[in-house]
Every structure is written in C-alpha cells, then in structure tokens.
Scaffold this active site. Structure first.
Site, short mmCIF file in Angstrom:
data_model
loop_
_atom_site.label_atom_id
_atom_site.label_comp_id
_atom_site.label_asym_id
_atom_site.label_seq_id
_atom_site.Cartn_x
_atom_site.Cartn_y
_atom_site.Cartn_z
N ASN A 229 0.89 -1.49 -0.11
CA ASN A 229 0.04 0.17 -0.02
C ASN A 229 0.91 1.52 -0.01
O ASN A 229 0.48 2.29 -0.63
CB ASN A 229 -1.00 0.03 0.97
CG ASN A 229 -0.43 -0.04 2.63
OD1 ASN A 229 0.69 -0.33 2.79
ND2 ASN A 229 -1.35 0.51 3.29
N GLU B 225 8.98 3.42 14.30
CA GLU B 225 9.75 3.64 13.15
C GLU B 225 9.99 4.92 12.96
O GLU B 225 9.38 5.77 13.48
CB GLU B 225 9.07 3.12 12.04
CG GLU B 225 8.97 1.65 11.70
CD GLU B 225 8.66 0.91 10.80
OE1 GLU B 225 9.33 0.47 9.92
OE2 GLU B 225 7.45 0.94 10.08
N GLY C 42 2.76 -4.96 7.60
CA GLY C 42 1.53 -5.76 6.94
C GLY C 42 0.73 -6.10 7.83
O GLY C 42 0.17 -5.38 8.77
N SER C 43 -0.05 -7.19 7.57
CA SER C 43 -1.27 -7.43 8.07
C SER C 43 -1.01 -7.98 9.58
O SER C 43 0.09 -8.77 9.92
CB SER C 43 -2.08 -8.62 7.38
OG SER C 43 -1.25 -9.90 7.30
N LYS D 130 12.48 -8.23 0.65
CA LYS D 130 11.28 -8.75 0.21
C LYS D 130 10.19 -7.91 0.02
O LYS D 130 9.36 -7.66 1.03
CB LYS D 130 11.23 -9.83 0.61
CG LYS D 130 9.98 -10.92 0.30
CD LYS D 130 8.74 -11.16 0.86
CE LYS D 130 7.65 -11.57 0.09
NZ LYS D 130 7.16 -10.97 -0.93
N CYS E 209 -2.83 2.02 6.53
CA CYS E 209 -3.02 1.64 7.74
C CYS E 209 -3.28 2.78 8.62
O CYS E 209 -4.16 2.22 9.99
CB CYS E 209 -1.57 0.93 8.34
SG CYS E 209 -0.08 2.25 8.10
N GLY F 148 1.89 -10.62 10.99
CA GLY F 148 2.72 -10.22 11.87
C GLY F 148 2.84 -11.16 13.16
O GLY F 148 3.77 -11.48 13.79
N GLU G 108 4.57 -3.52 12.05
CA GLU G 108 3.80 -2.27 12.06
C GLU G 108 2.46 -2.96 11.37
O GLU G 108 2.66 -3.43 10.08
CB GLU G 108 4.44 -1.23 11.27
CG GLU G 108 5.35 -0.45 12.03
CD GLU G 108 4.97 0.24 13.44
OE1 GLU G 108 3.64 0.18 13.50
OE2 GLU G 108 5.71 0.23 14.33
N GLU H 138 -10.52 -4.55 10.53
CA GLU H 138 -9.96 -3.85 9.45
C GLU H 138 -10.53 -4.26 7.96
O GLU H 138 -10.19 -5.28 7.74
CB GLU H 138 -8.65 -3.81 9.43
CG GLU H 138 -7.62 -2.76 8.67
CD GLU H 138 -6.38 -3.02 8.72
OE1 GLU H 138 -5.73 -4.15 8.32
OE2 GLU H 138 -5.62 -2.01 8.50
P1 NAP Z 1 0.42 -9.05 4.31
O1 NAP Z 1 -0.37 -9.91 3.24
O2 NAP Z 1 0.71 -9.39 5.63
O3 NAP Z 1 1.88 -8.85 3.42
C1 NAP Z 1 3.00 -8.04 3.64
C2 NAP Z 1 4.19 -8.55 3.33
O4 NAP Z 1 4.73 -9.72 4.04
C3 NAP Z 1 4.45 -8.78 1.73
O5 NAP Z 1 5.58 -8.72 1.37
C4 NAP Z 1 4.00 -10.36 1.89
O6 NAP Z 1 4.38 -11.16 0.70
C5 NAP Z 1 4.88 -10.91 3.13
N1 NAP Z 1 4.48 -11.85 3.97
C6 NAP Z 1 3.17 -12.54 3.86
N2 NAP Z 1 2.91 -13.70 4.57
C7 NAP Z 1 4.34 -13.71 5.09
C8 NAP Z 1 5.28 -14.87 5.84
N3 NAP Z 1 4.49 -15.89 6.25
N4 NAP Z 1 6.57 -14.53 5.94
C9 NAP Z 1 7.28 -13.64 5.66
N5 NAP Z 1 6.65 -12.66 4.49
C10 NAP Z 1 5.33 -12.86 4.42
O7 NAP Z 1 -0.02 -7.53 4.18
P2 NAP Z 1 -0.62 -6.60 3.03
O8 NAP Z 1 -2.00 -7.26 2.58
O9 NAP Z 1 0.58 -6.57 1.97
O10 NAP Z 1 -0.53 -5.29 3.76
C11 NAP Z 1 -1.93 -4.83 4.23
C12 NAP Z 1 -1.66 -4.62 5.81
O11 NAP Z 1 -0.67 -3.93 6.01
C13 NAP Z 1 -2.88 -3.91 6.33
O12 NAP Z 1 -3.39 -4.70 7.47
C14 NAP Z 1 -2.23 -2.68 6.70
O13 NAP Z 1 -3.12 -2.11 7.89
C15 NAP Z 1 -1.11 -2.92 6.88
N6 NAP Z 1 -0.09 -1.87 7.02
C16 NAP Z 1 0.38 -1.40 8.44
C17 NAP Z 1 1.25 -0.05 8.44
C18 NAP Z 1 1.60 0.39 9.65
O14 NAP Z 1 2.69 1.12 9.70
N7 NAP Z 1 1.28 -0.14 10.66
C19 NAP Z 1 1.38 0.22 7.12
C20 NAP Z 1 0.80 -0.09 5.90
C21 NAP Z 1 0.11 -0.97 6.07
P3 NAP Z 1 3.61 -11.37 -0.68
O15 NAP Z 1 3.03 -9.98 -1.25
O16 NAP Z 1 4.42 -12.02 -1.66
O17 NAP Z 1 2.25 -12.18 0.01
#
Ligand code: NAP
Length: 498
Positions: free
Chosen positions: A164, A475, A240-241, A187, A296, A245, A262, A396
């Site tokens: 995002n 961060e 990420g999610s 990555k 987020c 996390g 985060e 969310e």
């Molecule tokens: P995600 O599905 O958790 O993916 C984030 C990253 O982690 C991607 O690079 C993904 O790879 C990788 N990943 C997924 N599963 C993994 C595992 N088991 N081991 C290692 N790496 C893994 O999250 P998203 O859908 O991309 O992002 C949306 C989420 O991010 C929302 O919940 C949002 O609130 C949160 N977010 C938080 C912040 C903050 O600062 N708090 C900022 C922005 C977004 P792939 O893409 O190859 O699946």
C-alpha cells in the site's frame, strides 16, 4: 536474462525484471517469473518479475552477510553521502517512478508522485540522521574511567513490506538500516515489485557496495519464509497484516531474532458538537477515502456526537457520493481501484455482510462495473448507525468504507474509540482545548491528531501504534536508531602508570 532493470515508456513494452543480489541484476535461479498487472485495468501487464526461491534467498543472505563485515565499519559520513546521492537520483525520476507506482498500485497519480517525493525526503532525512551523535558519555565511580556507550549495527536485516506504500515504507526501513551500518535483504510485496525495484535501483546507482542491499522478489512462502527462518538474519522489520505479523512474531521469538512489526488499524475520528463541521467533513473523508481507504492509518470509524450526527452524516454522504472514481492516471480521478480483484471482492463481501446488520447503508455499497469493470473498483461507501461491537465496527476492511457511530458524550466517544484491538492513529475535531488534551491523554493510539485526519506521517517523528497495531517499537525519526542498532557500554581505564 536480466542484466539491469529496463526502463521503458510506461504502458508500451512489457519488460522482465530480475533480483538485485551482490550488485548484480539477475533472474531467479530457477528462471521462473511472476506477472504483475495494473489493478485499474487487469488487461495491462506491468512487467514480469523474478519468482524467486530458496536458492535466491540464500544468495542474497550470503551476499549481505559478507558485505556486513566491511559496511559495519564504514564511516557514517560515507553512508550519508550515498543516501544523499540516491535521494538526488530518485528525485530526478519522480514523474516516472510516481507514474509506475500508480500503474502498479492504483493510487492516484497525485498520490503516486507524492509518495515518491516522500521517499526522497526520507532518504535525505536519514542521510542527516546518520551524522547525528550515536551513544552517550557517563560519569563513572572511578574518576579515571572513560565510561561511554556506542550504538552498533545489528547485522543482516530482513525488510518485508506491504503494497500500500510501495516506496515510502521500504524507504523508511531501508534508509535507517543502511545509515546505521546494517546490510539488508529486501522482500517487497508481490503486488508492487516494480516500485520496490526503482527504489533499490537509485541506491545501487548511488554507489552502495556489493551485497549491502539485496532485493529478492517472489512469494511469501518461497521468499518471505526462508528469509525470516535464516539464523544469519538477526532482525526483521515488517509492515503488513496483523495475521502475518503474528506468525512472524513467533518465528522471531523461537530463534531469538529482533523484530519490529507495524500492523493494521481501525482508526477513529471523533467529531464533537463544537467542531467546525465543514473542516471535519473534509478531513474525515480524506482520511477514509484517499488511497482508496488502503492506508493503515485510514479513518474507518467516525464517532460523532449525536446532537450533530444527522447533519454531519448528511455532509459526509454528499461528499462521499460526489467522489470521482476511475483511472488513477486521469487528472480528475480522486479514488482509484483496490490493489487487486481479490481485495475488491473481499471488501464487497464485507459490505454485503454489513448490509444485513442494523447499520444503514447511505452511499456506495459494492463493486463498480460498466466502464470500470476491467479494474478492481469498489464504490466509496458510507454506513451509519454502526454498532461499535459489530464486525464493521471492529474489523479492518482496508477499503473505501466508513462507518458512523453516534454517541452521547465525549467519554462515550473515547470508550468506543478504544474498544478495538488496534491502536494506530486517532483524530478528534473540536474547538475545546481541554477536551483535545483529555483526548490526547486517554486515547489508545500511537499517533494522535487534533483537527486533522488520521492519516499522514512525517519522517522526523516516531511512527507506530499501540495494542495490536505494533510490537511496541517505533519507526522513523530518532526511534529508528533504537531498532536498527544495539548498545555497547565501554569502560575505559588508563593503564597503570609505569
Ligand atoms: P501481508 O499480506 O501481511 O503482506 C505483507 C508482506 O509480507 C508482503 O511482502 C508479503 O508477501 C509478506 N508475507 C506474507 N506472509 C508472510 C510470511 N508468512 N512470511 C514472510 N513474509 C510474508 O499484508 P498486505 O496485505 O500486503 O498489507 C496490508 C496490511 O498492512 C494492512 O493490514 C495494513 O493495515 C498493514 N499496514 C500497516 C502499516 C503500519 O505502519 N502499521 C502500514 C501499511 C500497511 P506477498 O506480497 O508475496 O504475499
């Protein structure tokens, strides 16, 4: 074969892009590639990217491990110069990279360019931060002892980022990691590899030594998993999610790696009866709908004093109903698509489920077809009468959906705002300084806004959430030094005089 990242006019050729490992652009060892498509028009292929695996991850970690021996000893001034140069290179490419970001991620061109500009600012900020004092000098019980601390790098760090903010988030993790002497295996999200690659390209061209920064594209299971499991990777910085996390937290705990998470948010905007309603409406709509609600820090709950709730909701409905949804490259577009069809279907089905509850749908309410049917478009959506405990009030959605929750008092508003597992950001709209101060003290959120939207982050201040939104770490700003370094305490006594 991929020697270096191709540059082409956006929308013309479909190129193949490799990994960047040990200062070399190369395809995945297996030769496999993955395709990336424009979420505004799934017929348009953005590029083919390395679909990497264990062997590529291994090569990247080995390169980072080797490079760490010398990079950790390099002068912070040298590192600062490289970050400055990368900022200049990226700055000269803002129009191209911003446009590629928009084609790849779907946020509007203005937002794509704004985010790329922000990555430049982040590089510059951390070039400056590298040159700040590191460590402290203490008094000692022994007057002859020179007693001080230094902050040393950690080693090889894994940086794993979401789609995002495909350039700002990599920038605010990678820039401090490098500035403080770590080496990185990066990555990026599989949905946004091109923007990630453009960021790495600027740093590579700025003269980073081989192996200091390595980019490996590919899936979570084939790249992310082996990366976080490797004992040479001493720290993991992840955004990420919440679900991913939680998994990574366990992996890191098992093998004693340092981890920074985060995660998600369910961010409230409280609107009190004395607020400037016109201003509050503009800010709440921006917070909820910009970047198609995929921040987020996006506002997903408007918690409104019941005395003004009808009027405020009317204004919201007007504004949200008038948003221009469409091709994010078009100048008039305000809302682009979601990241992909899966996300659009998921948000649409959450909206369908919410329609069956006591909440009342006022605007939007599903996927958009017609001229937009080739993209992952969802109508900006407004519900009112949302129950705080309902799924819409708690979960969310990560899309352009806002729920209004009417309340009877400020105390109730804060209680409702805090009644979720998240605690990333929160806003209040009021003219009353006392209430603003009470809110700032009582709200369970890492980022607090008074009279401004919940989204937004400046690089010089700490960024992160409370409760389920983070891992208690922060961060950006000076906080980044805390994560990307460790403290060494030195007692230095003179030798006994001869
Ligand atoms: P995600 O599905 O958790 O993916 C984030 C990253 O982690 C991607 O690079 C993904 O790879 C990788 N990943 C997924 N599963 C993994 C595992 N088991 N081991 C290692 N790496 C893994 O999250 P998203 O859908 O991309 O992002 C949306 C989420 O991010 C929302 O919940 C949002 O609130 C949160 N977010 C938080 C912040 C903050 O600062 N708090 C900022 C922005 C977004 P792939 O893409 O190859 O699946």
């Amino acid at each position: 074969m991929v020697a270096s990242p191709p540059r082409s006019d956006a929308g013309t050729d479909v190129e193949t892009f490799g990994n960047y490992i040990n200062d070399e652009w190369r395809p995945a060892a297996s030769g496999a590639t993955m395709e990336n498509r424009n979420p505004a028009n799934r017929d348009e292929v953005i590029g083919h990217f390395a679909a990497s695996g264990q062997e590529d991850v291994e090569a990247a970690i080995a390169a980072a491990d080797e490079a760490y021996r010398t990079w950790r000893l390099s002068s912070p001034i040298t590192r600062a110069n490289i970050l400055h140069k990368a900022a200049n290179i990226l700055e000269s490419r803002i129009p191209d990279v911003g446009r590629e970001l928009t084609r790849e991620e779907g946020k509007t061109l203005k937002e794509g360019i704004g985010e790329t500009t922000r990555a430049v600012q982040i590089l510059r900020y951390f070039a400056g931060e590298a040159q700040q004092p590191s460590g402290e000098h203490y008094p000692s019980a022994n007057p002859n002892t020179l007693l001080y601390t230094t902050r040393e790098p950690l080693g090889v760090v894994a940086v794993i980022t979401p789609w995002n903010f495909p350039i700002a988030i990599p920038a605010w993790k990678i820039a401090p990691a490098l500035a403080f002497g770590n080496t990185v295996v990066f990555k990026p999200a599989s949905n946004t590899p091109l923007t990630a690659l453009r960021f790495v390209e600027a740093l590579a061209e700025a003269g980073l030594p081989a192996g200091v920064l390595n980019l490996v594209t590919g899936s979570a299971s084939k790249v992310g998993d082996p990366l976080v499991q490797d004992p040479r990777v001493v720290a993991i910085s992840f955004t990420g999610s919440t679900e991913t996390g939680a998994e990574l937290r366990q992996t890191a705990a098992k093998r004693g790696a340092k981890i920074q998470l985060e995660l998600g948010g369910k961010n409230p905007a409280i609107v009190l009866a004395d607020a400037d309603l016109e201003h509050a409406v503009g800010q709440v709509v921006a917070g909820a709908m910009m970047s198609t609600g995929q921040k987020c820090t996006a506002t997903s709950r408007a918690i409104v004093d019941r005395r003004i709730a009808d009027r405020f909701t009317e204004l919201l409905a007007d504004r949200i109903g008038g948003l221009k949804v469409g091709d994010p490259l078009a100048a008039e577009t305000q809302i682009g698509p979601l990241i992909d069809d899966r996300a659009a279907d998921r948000v649409a089905s959450e909206v369908d489920a919410a329609k069956k509850t006591s909440a009342e749908l006022l605007v939007g309410g599903g996927r958009l077809g017609g001229a937009l049917e080739r993209g992952a478009f969802v109508a900006p959506t407004l519900f009112t009468g949302v129950e705080p405990e309902s799924r819409l009030g708690q979960h969310e959605l990560f899309g352009p959906v806002l729920g209004v929750i009417p309340v009877d008092s400020m105390e109730e508003a804060i209680a409702v705002a805090n009644q979720v597992k998240f605690g990333l950001s929160a806003s209040i709209f009021t003219r009353d300084l006392g209430r603003a101060l009470t809110f700032a003290r009582e709200i369970e959120a890492g980022i607090v806004h008074v009279n401004s939207e919940t989204a937004g982050a400046e690089p010089q201040v700490p960024f992160g959430g409370m409760k389920g939104s983070s891992s208690y770490s922060r961060e950006q700003g000076k906080a980044s030094r805390e994560f990307f370094t460790q403290v060494k305490t030195v007692y230095m006594d003179p030798p006994p005089s001869a």
